[in-house]
Design a protein around this motif. Structure first.
Motif: not given
Length: 269
Positions: A58-86
């Protein structure tokens, strides 16, 4: 230069996340190297992310969000992926942990929210004897959960650690020196307290974590070698609270515990 490998964005969350990043990068006419420089990672890592083989935390995804203008889209996807792998048994606990206002832990290793990535990786390799690359990904995601300490009102944490944690060379001397140094630094925060359970006392063969949520609800998580259980049933939470209280009563004071941590750091220097 070979054509970029085609990726089906419907294959997985990781693939969809990588597809979004690659599509936006190409629309901006940036190379992978250019994007890598903007988010402070290697070009190879960008390539793996775009292929969906090594998704960002999620932390790295947030950096992508800022650079690519995705708001929180990528960070939210990363969190969903993290939860799915637990593992299923841990999902409820980890979700509540991120919301908790207070945590009381007894552990036979440094708790996840206080671990370095190298220490986490060593534990994962020892416990799973699995693929090092997979251990890397899980360790990275475990450490990413430490964003909880950056909250405006971070949780209160009181951890009792078995004394053997300070002597066991998990991951080697350098890893332990780094881990114990981080543990000392975390203890300098006013909301984190660590006490050591001496070796001349009785301990339990596992860990106990008690959570208090902002609304007053409570939960308890216990874990052994490969399985765990989370409960919010009041009588069971109360039972594990008594277990924790007994261990805490036998623990050294915060000052005496810090002296042991300091000595252990010197021992691994």
């Amino acid at each position: 230069m070979p054509a970029p490998r085609e990726l089906d964005p419907t294959y997985s969350v990781a693939a969809y996340l990588g597809h979004k990043i690659r599509r936006e990068r190409e629309q901006r006419d940036w190379t992978q190297q250019a994007l890598a420089a903007k988010v402070f990672i290697s070009r190879v890592r960008v390539a793996k992310i775009e292929l969906g083989t090594d998704p960002p935390n999620p932390s790295l995804a947030s950096r992508f969000d800022k650079v690519l203008g995705f708001e929180d889209d990528l960070a939210n996807l990363a969190r969903a992926l993290l939860n799915a792998q637990v593992r299923d048994y841990a999902k409820a606990f980890l979700a509540r942990q991120l919301e908790a206002s207070a945590m009381h832990d007894f552990s036979i290793v440094v708790p996840g929210l206080l671990q370095t990535e190298e220490y986490a990786r060593a534990l994962l390799l020892a416990g799973q004897a699995g693929d090092p690359a997979e251990a890397d990904r899980h360790a990275e995601r475990r450490v990413a959960r430490q964003e909880v300490w950056t909250r405006e009102r971070p949780p209160w944490m009181w951890a009792v650690l078995d004394a053997a944690v300070l002597r066991r060379a998990t991951g080697g001397r350098a890893t332990m020196h780094s881990q114990l140094t981080k543990l000392r630094e975390m203890c300098e925060r006013p909301n984190i307290n660590v006490q050591i359970l001496p070796e001349n006392t009785t301990m339990i063969p596992g860990s106990v974590a008690l959570l208090t949520l902002p609304n007053g609800d409570r939960g308890a998580y216990t874990e052994g070698f490969v399985t765990g259980a989370y409960t919010e049933e009041p009588s069971r939470v109360e039972r594990f609270q008594r277990v924790y209280d007994r261990l805490h009563a036998d623990a050294l004071s915060a000052c005496a515990s810090m002296e042991l941590i300091e000595k252990a750091i010197e021992g691994f220097a």
